[in-house]
Motif scaffolding. Structure first.
Motif, short mmCIF file in Angstrom:
data_model
loop_
_atom_site.label_atom_id
_atom_site.label_comp_id
_atom_site.label_asym_id
_atom_site.label_seq_id
_atom_site.Cartn_x
_atom_site.Cartn_y
_atom_site.Cartn_z
N HIS A 389 -1.59 -2.01 6.01
CA HIS A 389 -2.90 -1.76 5.40
C HIS A 389 -2.76 -1.49 3.90
CE1 HIS A 389 -5.33 -2.02 8.93
NE2 HIS A 389 -4.73 -1.02 9.55
N THR A 390 -1.71 -0.78 3.56
CA THR A 390 -1.48 -0.49 2.14
C THR A 390 -1.20 -1.76 1.36
OG1 THR A 390 -0.61 1.71 2.68
CG2 THR A 390 -0.06 0.81 0.51
N LEU A 391 -0.38 -2.66 1.95
CA LEU A 391 -0.09 -3.92 1.28
C LEU A 391 -1.34 -4.76 1.10
CD1 LEU A 391 3.24 -4.92 3.07
CD2 LEU A 391 2.97 -4.18 0.70
N VAL A 392 -2.18 -4.75 2.11
CA VAL A 392 -3.43 -5.53 2.01
C VAL A 392 -4.30 -4.96 0.90
CG1 VAL A 392 -5.56 -6.11 3.20
CG2 VAL A 392 -3.38 -6.26 4.42
N GLU A 393 -4.43 -3.65 0.88
CA GLU A 393 -5.26 -3.04 -0.16
C GLU A 393 -4.68 -3.27 -1.55
OE1 GLU A 393 -8.17 -1.84 0.05
OE2 GLU A 393 -8.27 -1.20 -2.04
N PHE A 394 -3.36 -3.20 -1.65
CA PHE A 394 -2.70 -3.44 -2.93
C PHE A 394 -2.94 -4.87 -3.40
CE2 PHE A 394 0.23 -1.59 -5.93
CZ PHE A 394 0.85 -2.68 -6.51
N ARG A 433 -0.11 -2.60 -18.41
CA ARG A 433 -0.26 -1.15 -18.32
C ARG A 433 -1.63 -0.79 -17.74
NH1 ARG A 433 3.99 1.24 -20.54
NH2 ARG A 433 5.13 0.21 -22.22
N ALA A 434 -2.66 -1.50 -18.17
CA ALA A 434 -3.97 -1.27 -17.59
C ALA A 434 -3.97 -1.59 -16.10
CB ALA A 434 -5.01 -2.12 -18.32
N GLN A 441 -5.05 4.19 -8.64
CA GLN A 441 -6.20 4.94 -8.15
C GLN A 441 -6.13 5.14 -6.63
OE1 GLN A 441 -9.83 3.12 -9.45
NE2 GLN A 441 -9.28 3.17 -11.62
N ILE A 442 -6.66 6.25 -6.18
CA ILE A 442 -6.60 6.60 -4.75
C ILE A 442 -7.46 5.63 -3.93
CG2 ILE A 442 -7.22 8.38 -3.07
CD1 ILE A 442 -6.60 10.45 -5.21
N PHE A 443 -6.95 5.24 -2.78
CA PHE A 443 -7.73 4.40 -1.86
C PHE A 443 -7.55 4.93 -0.44
CE2 PHE A 443 -4.13 2.18 -0.01
CZ PHE A 443 -3.16 2.26 -1.01
N GLU A 444 -8.42 4.52 0.44
CA GLU A 444 -8.41 5.01 1.82
C GLU A 444 -7.82 3.97 2.76
OE1 GLU A 444 -12.40 7.84 1.51
OE2 GLU A 444 -12.29 6.22 2.99
N VAL A 445 -6.92 4.45 3.61
CA VAL A 445 -6.36 3.62 4.68
C VAL A 445 -6.62 4.37 5.98
CG1 VAL A 445 -4.28 2.59 5.64
CG2 VAL A 445 -4.59 2.67 3.16
N ARG A 449 -5.98 9.11 2.63
CA ARG A 449 -6.24 8.79 1.23
C ARG A 449 -4.89 8.70 0.53
NH1 ARG A 449 -11.09 9.67 -1.06
NH2 ARG A 449 -10.19 10.60 -2.93
N LEU A 450 -4.55 7.50 0.09
CA LEU A 450 -3.23 7.25 -0.47
C LEU A 450 -3.32 6.88 -1.94
CD1 LEU A 450 -1.68 5.11 2.41
CD2 LEU A 450 -1.44 7.57 2.03
#
Length: 768
Positions: A389-394, A433-434, A441-445, A449-450
Motif C-alpha cells: 500500500h505504501t508503494l502504491v501511494e508513493f 528537492r520540492a 507529507q503524511i498519508f494514510e494506509v 498514518r505514515l
C-alpha cells in the motif's frame, strides 16, 4: 475525476484561507514589533535625558552650595553690589553656566560675575520673570529650577537655578543664583535631542506646568518659554493613564520608573514616554507622532499583500497543473503491458523502451532515480500488505508531481525513476528537492498514518553516460552518494565513481588492516599554563601497504558505515590503555588519558562493561580515563545515553564534551548531563587573537565551564599568542602543535624522562 478535482480545489481554498490567517497574524506581529521598538526607544531616550538633566542639575547644585558658602565665609558684608573674581573663575571652568550671583533674601544681588551688566540687573524678588522661582528657593532646602527667560543683563536665554544658603537656625542668609544657558556647547541643553520633524523632547515643571526646554523642529526659547501645558487636558490624560495602568500619578511621581502611554493632542496621536525628577520637580517627556509609524507599517503591509496575492495566483497555477497531470496519469493506466502491476507505473522494461526511444532521438535528458528511505522497516513492522500500500501511494504521489513530458517508472522494490528532458542542474535540483518535500507529507494506509522520506540520484545523458547501462549506473552512484551524505538530492559527478571505488577499497583494506594490526596509536600531550604535561589524547593512525597513509577522517567514516566501528573502537581502547600503562610505569607521574568514543560504540549494549574490563586488564585506574564524546551522541535515545554516562561516572570514569560550541544544543545538554570537561573547538582557537567574535565565544565557554564546575581544555593551539589569550581568559589547559604534534608513546616517555632528569622536577613537555 470530479471528486479528485473537488478535493484538490478544496485543499487550495483551505490553503488560501490559512494563508489569509497567517498573513493577518504576521502583520499584527510586525505592527507590534514596530510599536515595541519605538516604545523602547522613547522610554530609553526619556530615561537617558532625565538622568543627564538630573546629573547636570545635581552638579550645579553642589557648585552653588560650595561657591555660596565660600562667599559667605569671606566675612565681607552683603551691603553693596560687587563684582567677584571667584565667580568668574567658576564660569571659566563650567561652560554650562552663563552667569553667577549672590542675592540677599530681599532679592537684591550683591555679588555678581563680571560678565553681567550691573545696570540691568533686576531685584529677583520683584521681577515678574524671577519672583516666583526666588520665593520657591527661599522656602526649599534643595536647588530650585526657575522658569526659562531671557536675561537682558547677559543677553542670553537661560534656565535660572537658585539655592538658599541657611544659617544654623534654618533662616535664609542669602540665595546663590546662576543661569544655565540654553544652547551651551557640551551641555545636554545645547543639543538637538529629537530625531526628526515628527519627534520632540520636552522638559516642563510640575509646579506651574511651564515648559522648561523643548527640542523640536522650529522650537526656540522665544516660543516654548511662554508655553504652559494645558491643565485641563493634562488632567484628562492623567485620568486615562491611571485607568489604563492601574497606577496613580502620585505613584509615578514617587517612582524613578519611566512610563509610556498613547495620547491625542490637536487631533493627532502621539506615542509618549515620561519620567519625573522628584528632586527638581521636572517632567522629562519624549514623544513621537504615530503618523511615521503608520507610514513605516504601510511600507511593510503593501509588499505583504502583493506577495500574498501573487503567491495565491502562483499556487492556483500549480494546482491547475497538478489537476491536469492527474487526468493524464489516469489515461496512461490503459497501457498495462509495459506497466508495473502494483503501482500502475512503467516497469523496468517499459522504462528501458522509453530510454531507448530517447537515445535514438539523440536529445539530452535526465534520469532521476528515487529510493524510499528505510522502506524495509515498514514491511518488517507492519507486514507486506502495508508495504505494498505504501508503494502504491508513493507511486501515486510521484505521478501527481511528475511533469507531463516526464516518463515515470517503478524499477523494483522501493526504487522509482523519472526520465525528464530537463538537464539544467539548478532547475533540476530545485525540482527534486520540492519533490522530496512533497513526498514526505503524511498519508494514510488503512488505519495507519505514515510518513516516508526519499533519496534522489540524478544523471544526465549524454554527459554522465552515453549508453543505458552507464547512465543507469551513474544515477545509482548519485543515489548512493545521496544516502551516504544524508543529502536528499545528489547529481552525478565523475568523482563519485572514483570516490565509490575508493570507499570500497578502503573498506577492504581496513578489514585487512584490523586483522593484521596495521593500525597504530599516537598521542598528543595536554599541558597546563605552566607547560607541564597533565594528560594525553589517543589518536589512531593507519599506514597501509597499498594505500599509503590514510586520513583518520576517511577511514573512521568508512568504519562507521561498514560495520567496522566496533572492532576499530576496541582496538583503540585496548591499545591506548596498554601503552598508557607502560608509560605510567616508566615516568611514575599522574597523567590522564583521553579517548574519543564514537556514537556507535557508546550505544552498543555492554559498552560500560567493555570499558571496565579493558581498564582491569591493563591495570589502569578509572580516574585516569577521560572519554570524549560529541553532541551527535544525544540525537538518538537520550535516556539510554544519559544512563550510560551515569554508569561510567559511578565507576570514576570522566566524560568530556568534544568540539563544544559547534553543535546544535550544547547549553540545553549541559543542564541535564553530568559531564566533567569541555573541549574548546579548534575553530574558535584559530581566530581567538584576530576575531573578536571568536574571542567572545571562548570567553562564554570559559564562563559556562566555571558555572557548571567543569574542567576546560582548548585544542588546536598553534601559536604562543593563542595560548596567552586563552590563559588571560581563564583557560589553563591546552593541546596543539604549539606544544607538541601527536607522537608515539615511546617518544613521549623519553621526553618526559629526559626533562625530569634535567630539571629534577616532575616531568613535563614544553613546546616542541
Amino acid at each position: 475525476m470530479a471528486a479528485l478535482k473537488r478535493n484538490i480545489w478544496t485543499l487550495y481554498f483551505l490553503i488560501v484561507i490559512v494563508g489569509v490567517a497567517l498573513l493577518g497574524v504576521s502583520l499584527q506581529q510586525r505592527w507590534q514589533e514596530t510599536l515595541s521598538y519605538e516604545t523602547a526607544h522613547q522610554l530609553s531616550r526619556a530615561e537617558l535625558i532625565s538622568q543627564s538633566v538630573h546629573s547636570l542639575f545635581r552638579t550645579q547644585e553642589l557648585v552653588l552650595d560650595v561657591v555660596g558658602r565660600e562667599l559667605l565665609d569671606s566675612g565681607e558684608p552683603l551691603e553693596e553690589r560687587r563684582e567677584t573674581p571667584l565667580l568668574d573663575s567658576i564660569l571659566s571652568v563650567n561652560p554650562a553656566l552663563v552667569g553667577f550671583g549672590l542675592a540677599r533674601p530681599d532679592g537684591t544681588l550683591v555679588r555678581i560675575s563680571t560678565n553681567m551688566d550691573a545696570s540691568r540687573l533686576p531685584n529677583l524678588l520683584e521681577n515678574p520673570s524671577t519672583a516666583e522661582g526666588f520665593r520657591q528657593a527661599l522656602e526649599s532646602d534643595v536647588m530650585v529650577v526657575g522658569r526659562t527667560y531671557y536675561m537682558e543683563a547677559l543677553g542670553a536665554w537661560l534656565i535660572p537655578i537658585r539655592k538658599a544658603l541657611r544659617a544654623d537656625d534654618g533662616s535664609v542668609v542669602a540665595v546663590m543664583t546662576a543661569g544655565l544657558e540654553i544652547g551651551a556647547e557640551g551641555s545636554v541643553l545645547g543639543q538637538d535631542l529629537h530625531d526628526g520633524p515628527e519627534d520632540s523632547v520636552i522638559l516642563f515643571r510640575e509646579a506651574d506646568k511651564y515648559v522648561q526646554f523643548m527640542s523640536r523642529e522650529g522650537a526656540t526659547p522665544e516660543r516654548y518659554s511662554a508655553s504652559q501645558v494645558n491643565e485641563e487636558r493634562l488632567s484628562a490624560q492623567r485620568r486615562d493613564f491611571e485607568e489604563g495602568t492601574g497606577k496613580t500619578m502620585a505613584d509615578i511621581m514617587a517612582s524613578p520608573e519611566t512610563v509610556s502611554f498613547h495620547m491625542s493632542r490637536d487631533q493627532r496621536d502621539y506615542l509618549t514616554a515620561a519620567t519625573f525628577d522628584a528632586r527638581y520637580q521636572i517632567w522629562t517627556v519624549s514623544e513621537t507622532r504615530f503618523a511615521p509609524l503608520y507610514r513605516d507599517f504601510m511600507g511593510t503591509l503593501v509588499p505583504y499583500v502583493i506577495g500574498f496575492v501573487l503567491g495565491a495566483w502562483l499556487l492556483y497555477l500549480l494546482f491547475r497543473v497538478i489537476d491536469r497531470a492527474e487526468g493524464e496519469r489516469r489515461e496512461e493506466l490503459l497501457y498495462r503491458a509495459r506497466h508495473d502491476d502494483l503501482t500502475g507505473l512503467l516497469n523496468r522494461a517499459g522504462l528501458l523502451d522509453r530510454l531507448e526511444g530517447r537515445l535514438s532521438q539523440a536529445r539530452p535528458f535526465s534520469l532521476v532515480v528515487i529510493n524510499i528511505d528505510n522502506f524495509s522497516g515498514i514491511n518488517d513492522r507492519f507486514g507486506l500488505e502495508y508495504g505494498d500500500h505504501t508503494l502504491v501511494e508513493f507511486g501515486r504521489r510521484l505521478e501527481r508531481l511528475a511533469e507531463r513530458h516526464d516518463d515515470l517508472a517503478r524499477l523494483g522494490s522501493d526504487e522509482f525513476a523519472i526520465v525528464t528532458p530537463n538537464t539544467n542542474i539548478p532547475s533540476l535540483t530545485d525540482a527534486c528537492r520540492a519533490l522530496v518535500e512533497d513526498l514526505a507529507q503524511i498519508f494514510e494506509v488503512g488505519r495507519l498514518r505514515l510518513q516516508v522520506g526519499a533519496s534522489v540520484g540524478v544523471a544526465r545523458y549524454p554527459e554522465d553516460g552515453d549508453s543505458l547501462s552507464k547512465l543507469i549506473r551513474s544515477a545509482h552512484l548519485a543515489l548512493y552518494e545521496a544516502k551516504q551524505s544524508r543529502n536528499a538530492v545528489c547529481v552525478y559527478k565523475a568523482k563519485m565513481e572514483t570516490a565509490y571505488l575508493r570507499r570500497l577499497n578502503v573498506e577492504q583494506r581496513l578489514r585487512y588492516g584490523l586483522a593484521s594490526h596495521a593500525l597504530y596509536m599516537v598521542y598528543q600531550p595536554q599541558v597546563n599554563d605552566a607547560g607541564d604535561t597533565i594528560g594525553l589524547e589517543a589518536l589512531v593512525r593507519w599506514q597501509d601497504e597499498e594505500l599509503g597513509f590514510v586520513s583518520p577522517a576517511e577511514f573512521v567514516d568508512v568504519a562507521e558505515k561498514s560495520g567496522l566501528m566496533i572492532p576499530l573502537g576496541n582496538f583503540v581502547l585496548d591499545t591506548s590503555l596498554r601503552e598508557f600503562r607502560q608509560l605510567i610505569d616508566k615516568v611514575q607521574q599522574p597523567l590522564d588519558l583521553a579517548i574519543n568514543i564514537s556514537v556507535i560504540q557508546f550505544c552498543q549494549p555492554g559498552f560500560v562493561d567493555t570499558v571496565l574490563n579493558a581498564l582491569k586488564t591493563h591495570d589502569v585506574s578509572p580516574s585516569s580515563l577521560v572519554l570524549e564524546i560529541t553532541e551527535t551522541l544525544f540525537m538518538g535515545n537520550f535516556d539510554q545515553v544519559l544512563q550510560t554516562i551515569c554508569d561510567l561516572r559511578s565507576h570514576g570514569i570522566r566524560l568530556a564534551m568534544d568540539d563544544f560550541g559547534t553543535g546544535y544544543s550544547s547549553l540545553s545538554l549541559l543542564r541535564q548531563l553530568p559531564l566533567d570537561e569541555l573541549k574548546i573547538d579548534k575553530s574558535f582557537v584559530d581566530g581567538i587573537v584576530e576575531d573578536e567574535k571568536a574571542a567572545n565565544m571562548v570567553r562564554s565557554i570559559v564562563a559556562i565551564a566555571r558555572s557548571h564546575n567543569m574542567s576546560l581544555i582548548a585544542e588546536g593551539v598553534e601559536e604562543q599568542a593563542q595560548a596567552q589569550a586563552l590563559i588571560n581568559m581563564g583557560c589553563l589547559r591546552f593541546q596543539g602543535y604549539y606544544f607538541s604534534r601527536p607522537v608515539a608513546m615511546t617518544d613521549i616517555g623519553q621526553k618526559l624522562t629526559d626533562t625530569a632528569r634535567q630539571n629534577d622536577t616532575p616531568a613535563t613537555i614544553r613546546r616542541s
